[in-house]
Design a protein around this motif. Structure first.
Motif, PDB file in Angstrom:
ATOM      1  N   VAL A 169      -8.155  -8.620   8.969  1.00 22.17           N
ATOM      2  CA  VAL A 169      -6.878  -8.227   8.259  1.00 22.17           C
ATOM      3  C   VAL A 169      -8.111  -6.733   7.847  1.00 22.17           C
ATOM      4  O   VAL A 169      -8.629  -7.590   6.364  1.00 22.17           O
ATOM      5  CB  VAL A 169      -6.115  -8.851   7.489  1.00 22.17           C
ATOM      6  N   ILE A 170      -7.446  -6.215   7.127  1.00 26.43           N
ATOM      7  CA  ILE A 170      -7.910  -5.046   6.497  1.00 26.43           C
ATOM      8  C   ILE A 170      -7.171  -4.141   5.872  1.00 26.43           C
ATOM      9  O   ILE A 170      -6.551  -3.744   5.453  1.00 26.43           O
ATOM     10  CB  ILE A 170      -9.288  -3.530   7.637  1.00 26.43           C
ATOM     11  N   GLY A 171      -7.564  -4.643   3.839  1.00 29.69           N
ATOM     12  CA  GLY A 171      -7.126  -4.435   3.272  1.00 29.69           C
ATOM     13  C   GLY A 171      -6.288  -5.450   2.408  1.00 29.69           C
ATOM     14  O   GLY A 171      -5.599  -6.179   3.108  1.00 29.69           O
ATOM     15  N   GLY A 187      -4.001  -5.133   0.497  1.00 27.53           N
ATOM     16  CA  GLY A 187      -2.616  -5.315  -1.135  1.00 27.53           C
ATOM     17  C   GLY A 187      -2.035  -6.279  -0.782  1.00 27.53           C
ATOM     18  O   GLY A 187      -1.744  -7.485   0.309  1.00 27.53           O
ATOM     19  N   PHE A 188      -0.656  -6.131  -1.334  1.00 24.81           N
ATOM     20  CA  PHE A 188       0.666  -6.839  -0.854  1.00 24.81           C
ATOM     21  C   PHE A 188       1.016  -6.910   1.273  1.00 24.81           C
ATOM     22  O   PHE A 188       1.135  -7.780   1.131  1.00 24.81           O
ATOM     23  CB  PHE A 188       2.411  -6.193  -1.449  1.00 24.81           C
ATOM     24  N   ALA A 189       0.425  -5.512   1.727  1.00 28.87           N
ATOM     25  CA  ALA A 189       0.927  -5.614   3.233  1.00 28.87           C
ATOM     26  C   ALA A 189      -0.439  -6.828   3.817  1.00 28.87           C
ATOM     27  O   ALA A 189      -0.067  -7.683   4.580  1.00 28.87           O
ATOM     28  CB  ALA A 189       0.712  -4.599   3.381  1.00 28.87           C
ATOM     29  N   GLU A 235     -12.327  -3.100   1.011  1.00 27.71           N
ATOM     30  CA  GLU A 235     -13.443  -2.127   0.160  1.00 27.71           C
ATOM     31  C   GLU A 235     -13.345  -2.117  -0.819  1.00 27.71           C
ATOM     32  O   GLU A 235     -14.378  -2.330  -1.177  1.00 27.71           O
ATOM     33  CB  GLU A 235     -12.625  -0.875   0.299  1.00 27.71           C
ATOM     34  N   ALA A 236     -12.599  -2.930  -2.213  1.00 27.13           N
ATOM     35  CA  ALA A 236     -12.496  -2.022  -3.035  1.00 27.13           C
ATOM     36  C   ALA A 236     -12.834  -3.649  -4.266  1.00 27.13           C
ATOM     37  O   ALA A 236     -12.942  -4.632  -3.658  1.00 27.13           O
ATOM     38  CB  ALA A 236     -10.725  -1.999  -4.118  1.00 27.13           C
ATOM     39  N   PRO A 237     -13.643  -3.419  -4.890  1.00 30.37           N
ATOM     40  CA  PRO A 237     -14.396  -5.392  -5.743  1.00 30.37           C
ATOM     41  C   PRO A 237     -13.126  -5.988  -6.590  1.00 30.37           C
ATOM     42  O   PRO A 237     -12.653  -7.227  -6.219  1.00 30.37           O
ATOM     43  CB  PRO A 237     -14.986  -4.725  -7.022  1.00 30.37           C
ATOM     44  N   ALA A 294       0.226   6.994  -5.637  1.00 27.05           N
ATOM     45  CA  ALA A 294       1.162   5.740  -5.454  1.00 27.05           C
ATOM     46  C   ALA A 294       1.659   5.201  -4.437  1.00 27.05           C
ATOM     47  O   ALA A 294       1.972   4.229  -4.034  1.00 27.05           O
ATOM     48  CB  ALA A 294       1.658   5.475  -7.022  1.00 27.05           C
ATOM     49  N   THR A 295       2.535   6.243  -3.328  1.00 25.06           N
ATOM     50  CA  THR A 295       3.363   5.933  -2.497  1.00 25.06           C
ATOM     51  C   THR A 295       3.020   7.467  -1.711  1.00 25.06           C
ATOM     52  O   THR A 295       3.109   8.541  -2.158  1.00 25.06           O
ATOM     53  CB  THR A 295       4.694   5.906  -2.726  1.00 25.06           C
ATOM     54  N   PHE A 296       4.149   7.311  -0.559  1.00 29.53           N
ATOM     55  CA  PHE A 296       4.284   8.344   0.236  1.00 29.53           C
ATOM     56  C   PHE A 296       5.459   9.258   0.103  1.00 29.53           C
ATOM     57  O   PHE A 296       6.284   8.721  -0.553  1.00 29.53           O
ATOM     58  CB  PHE A 296       3.896   8.201   1.699  1.00 29.53           C
TER      59      PHE A 296
HETATM   60  C1  LIG Z   1       1.838   2.879 -10.566  1.00 31.58           C
HETATM   61  C2  LIG Z   1       2.803   1.814  -9.444  1.00 31.58           C
HETATM   62  C3  LIG Z   1       3.564   1.830  -9.510  1.00 31.58           C
HETATM   63  C4  LIG Z   1       4.544   1.137  -8.886  1.00 31.58           C
HETATM   64  N1  LIG Z   1       5.569   0.724  -9.041  1.00 31.58           N
HETATM   65  C5  LIG Z   1       6.200  -0.471  -8.045  1.00 31.58           C
HETATM   66  C6  LIG Z   1       7.710  -0.512  -8.308  1.00 31.58           C
HETATM   67  O1  LIG Z   1       7.976  -0.906  -9.263  1.00 31.58           O
HETATM   68  N2  LIG Z   1       8.340  -1.244  -7.128  1.00 31.58           N
HETATM   69  C7  LIG Z   1       7.695  -1.665  -6.261  1.00 31.58           C
HETATM   70  O2  LIG Z   1       7.810  -1.943  -5.327  1.00 31.58           O
HETATM   71  N3  LIG Z   1       6.458  -0.691  -6.020  1.00 31.58           N
HETATM   72  C8  LIG Z   1       5.642  -0.409  -7.114  1.00 31.58           C
HETATM   73  N4  LIG Z   1       4.827   0.275  -6.670  1.00 31.58           N
HETATM   74  C9  LIG Z   1       4.615   0.908  -5.074  1.00 31.58           C
HETATM   75  C10 LIG Z   1       3.840  -0.688  -4.548  1.00 31.58           C
HETATM   76  O3  LIG Z   1       2.786  -0.290  -5.334  1.00 31.58           O
HETATM   77  C11 LIG Z   1       3.648  -0.200  -3.307  1.00 31.58           C
HETATM   78  O4  LIG Z   1       4.481   0.009  -2.382  1.00 31.58           O
HETATM   79  C12 LIG Z   1       2.595  -1.760  -2.830  1.00 31.58           C
HETATM   80  O5  LIG Z   1       0.915  -2.115  -3.312  1.00 31.58           O
HETATM   81  C13 LIG Z   1       1.682  -1.151  -1.275  1.00 31.58           C
HETATM   82  O6  LIG Z   1       0.646  -2.006  -0.594  1.00 31.58           O
HETATM   83  P1  LIG Z   1       0.390  -1.779   0.686  1.00 31.58           P
HETATM   84  O7  LIG Z   1      -0.406  -3.392   1.277  1.00 31.58           O
HETATM   85  O8  LIG Z   1       0.649  -0.986   1.578  1.00 31.58           O
HETATM   86  O9  LIG Z   1      -1.291  -0.688   0.599  1.00 31.58           O
HETATM   87  P2  LIG Z   1      -2.806  -1.047  -0.845  1.00 31.58           P
HETATM   88  O10 LIG Z   1      -2.291  -1.977  -1.831  1.00 31.58           O
HETATM   89  O11 LIG Z   1      -2.579  -0.238  -1.458  1.00 31.58           O
HETATM   90  O12 LIG Z   1      -3.887  -1.688   0.010  1.00 31.58           O
HETATM   91  C14 LIG Z   1      -3.959  -1.411   1.129  1.00 31.58           C
HETATM   92  C15 LIG Z   1      -5.632  -2.087   0.433  1.00 31.58           C
HETATM   93  O13 LIG Z   1      -6.749  -1.401   1.861  1.00 31.58           O
HETATM   94  C16 LIG Z   1      -7.495  -1.630   1.271  1.00 31.58           C
HETATM   95  N5  LIG Z   1      -8.671  -0.269   2.207  1.00 31.58           N
HETATM   96  C17 LIG Z   1      -8.537   0.946   2.618  1.00 31.58           C
HETATM   97  N6  LIG Z   1      -9.386   1.040   3.356  1.00 31.58           N
HETATM   98  C18 LIG Z   1     -10.345   0.133   3.659  1.00 31.58           C
HETATM   99  C19 LIG Z   1     -11.318   0.021   4.674  1.00 31.58           C
HETATM  100  N7  LIG Z   1     -11.781   0.745   5.534  1.00 31.58           N
HETATM  101  N8  LIG Z   1     -11.850  -1.750   4.398  1.00 31.58           N
HETATM  102  C20 LIG Z   1     -10.927  -2.360   3.483  1.00 31.58           C
HETATM  103  N9  LIG Z   1     -10.548  -2.175   2.863  1.00 31.58           N
HETATM  104  C21 LIG Z   1      -9.632  -0.862   2.369  1.00 31.58           C
HETATM  105  C22 LIG Z   1      -7.541  -0.486   0.066  1.00 31.58           C
HETATM  106  O14 LIG Z   1      -8.472  -0.793  -0.800  1.00 31.58           O
HETATM  107  C23 LIG Z   1      -6.446  -1.137  -0.898  1.00 31.58           C
HETATM  108  O15 LIG Z   1      -6.722  -1.496  -1.141  1.00 31.58           O
HETATM  109  C24 LIG Z   1       4.449   0.717  -7.036  1.00 31.58           C
HETATM  110  C25 LIG Z   1       2.958   1.910  -7.153  1.00 31.58           C
HETATM  111  C26 LIG Z   1       2.335   2.708  -8.313  1.00 31.58           C
HETATM  112  C27 LIG Z   1       0.703   2.722  -8.010  1.00 31.58           C
END
Ligand SMILES: Cc1cc2nc3c(=O)[nH]c(=O)nc-3n(C[C@H](O)[C@H](O)[C@H](O)COP(=O)(O)OP(=O)(O)OC[C@H]3O[C@@H](n4cnc5c(N)ncnc54)[C@H](O)[C@@H]3O)c2cc1C
Length: 450
Positions: A14-16, A18-20, A40-42, A396-398
């Motif tokens: 799994v790459i990344g 975050g929540f996903a 990728e991030a620390p 922050a979002t798309f």
């Molecule tokens: C300030 C802020 C406030 C928000 N408030 C809300 C809220 O109140 N309620 C809500 O539901 N949502 C909120 N959101 C939105 C929510 O945070 C995001 O929708 C969600 O965190 C996205 O998760 P994700 O796993 O899809 O992506 P991300 O969190 O972006 O995770 C992707 C990860 O992939 C890593 N990555 C990228 N490329 C590579 C690579 N080549 N190799 C290894 N790792 C890699 C990145 O470093 C990152 O850690 C908010 C967002 C922000 C920024």
């Protein structure tokens, strides 16, 4: 790249993280699969993370995150990793809003079945002129369609070129109700100006919040920093089931076009998984590949490249005394939309869809946030602001503007490569729930192929 590095076979990479990515990895680990997560991030958590404030030593989120009762996949994920109690849901919907004249009013919804709880709350809400209080009943047709067909289908019937503002006008929602409820909700849920964001995802949100499930509109504010809420507990869950967490390492994927042996380069390791889940955001998709973007993923990469981002600006203000008793207050007619009471005399002001603020200097942003807080919250009048800290999240979002490029689905044309991330085609805006839903879908799809 030298092939003399350690090679490791696992079921899924799994790459990344975050929540996903973490929700996908937890689901897989819980099913007994050997998972490796590469981040990728620390620090873990992606866009929902926390850091240590150098001056106070406090753990601060990169921006306030709120959950709702309708975040079913998210709460299921928290239950599995053992942190369900760290984002408790309010028993009822209660929102305090205030305008720049300092007029504050609380929407208190009774514990009636939905959507009558909202109707009951609005009918008694003094913020609205009497004649406007019945206007929300014009949405009852939509909500019965949600009850019949689900929020996803009900939202899909809305014309894709309508903005939120167009749709609210079509539903004959009066200005007062828009200003005091629908616009703050749209900014919070879509992270975009209602005049710019498409109506479809907004209608989906309204359907999820006020549809038939009791408690769906209840707010859940995490009681701990975001890394403690989910990122570190998820990592512990994965590791305790034999999975691996590779932190601070960028993953690069070498795709086998027939899907027999994809390779993932991660620092010193070459991983040879049965399946790869990309859980990176839209703007990182392009640089995931060892060579050029694989032919069968070019359309996804093109769409990802064209996807616009929407920023959030958070200003943390420390005062010399308490300025409010409420946990959060929504602002009407301001550039910052919400203030959250974080305890320890810290107040976080959030501006969503904040293109206009992104390039302002920190001192200008802090002054604006302080001015708006003082205008809306009478308790701030005599308080002294002792310090400020600005956090900008430019991606922050798309963007959800009509005409945005198509969102990709979980399955790709390359066998063994799956997609997760809030930007994939869940129909939800860029939210935690969208991210977790996508992670769970990707885990299910990967498991079928293993
Ligand atoms: C300030 C802020 C406030 C928000 N408030 C809300 C809220 O109140 N309620 C809500 O539901 N949502 C909120 N959101 C939105 C929510 O945070 C995001 O929708 C969600 O965190 C996205 O998760 P994700 O796993 O899809 O992506 P991300 O969190 O972006 O995770 C992707 C990860 O992939 C890593 N990555 C990228 N490329 C590579 C690579 N080549 N190799 C290894 N790792 C890699 C990145 O470093 C990152 O850690 C908010 C967002 C922000 C920024």
């Amino acid at each position: 790249m030298a092939e003399s590095r350690n090679t490791d076979k696992c079921d899924v990479v799994v790459i990344g993280a975050g929540f996903a990515g973490l929700s996908a990895a937890v689901r897989l680990a819980a099913s007994g699969k050997a998972v490796t997560v590469v981040e990728e991030a620390p620090r873990l958590g992606g866009r929902a993370t926390a850091f240590t404030d150098r001056e106070t030593g406090q753990r601060l989120d990169n921006g306030q995150h709120a959950l709702f009762g309708c975040y079913r996949e998210t709460y299921d994920f928290l239950r599995v990793i053992g942190t369900l109690d760290l984002a408790p849901l309010d028993p009822t919907l209660r929102l305090t809003m205030a305008d720049v004249g300092g007029r504050a009013s609380t929407l208190t919804c009774p514990s009636w079945p939905p959507p009558w709880h909202l109707v009951g709350g609005l009918l008694r809400w003094k913020a609205l002129p009497l004649r406007d209080r019945f206007a929300a009943t014009r949405l009852l047709g939509l909500l019965s369609a949600v009850r019949r067909d689900g929020a996803e289908r009900a939202a899909a019937r809305v014309a894709p070129d309508l903005t939120v503002t167009d749709w609210l006008r079509e539903q004959r929602q009066p200005t007062s109700l828009c200003e005091w409820l629908w616009h703050p909700l749209a900014f919070a849920a879509l992270n975009q100006d209602p005049g710019v964001a498409a109506a479809q995802p907004f209608v989906r949100v309204v359907g999820e919040l006020f549809g038939p499930s009791p408690g769906a509109s209840s707010l859940g504010i995490p009681s701990v920093p975001l890394d403690e809420l989910y990122a570190e507990p998820a990592a512990r869950f994965i590791e305790s089931r034999g999975g691996k967490m590779l932190r601070g390492i960028r993953a690069i994927v070498d795709v086998d076009p027939v899907g027999r042996e994809h390779r993932v380069y991660a620092g010193d390791e070459i991983l040879r998984p049965g399946a790869v889940i990309s859980a990176v955001p839209w703007h990182a998709f392009d640089r995931l590949w060892r060579h050029e973007v694989p032919k069968r993923l070019v359309r996804i990469a093109d769409a990802a490249r064209q996807t616009q981002s929407a920023p959030i600006v958070t200003v943390n203000l420390w005062f010399d005394r308490p300025v409010m008793t409420e946990r959060q207050i929504g602002f009407v007619g301001t550039q910052f939309h919400w203030v959250f009471n974080k305890g320890s005399l810290l107040y976080s002001l959030v501006a969503s869809g904040a293109e206009g603020l992104l390039r302002q200097e920190n001192n200008e942003l802090a002054a604006l946030a302080e001015r708006e807080l003082r205008a809306c919250v009478s308790g701030a009048a005599a308080a002294v602001c002792e310090r400020s800290l600005v956090v900008r999240e430019s991606r922050a979002t798309f963007s959800l503007a009509p005409g945005a490029p198509p969102r990709p689905s979980t399955q790709t044309l390359v066998p063994g490569i799956f997609l997760a991330g809030d930007w994939t085609d869940t129909g939800l805006p860029g939210t935690i729930e969208g991210a977790v839903l996508s992670g769970h879908r990707a885990a299910a799809a990967a498991m079928i192929t293993l």
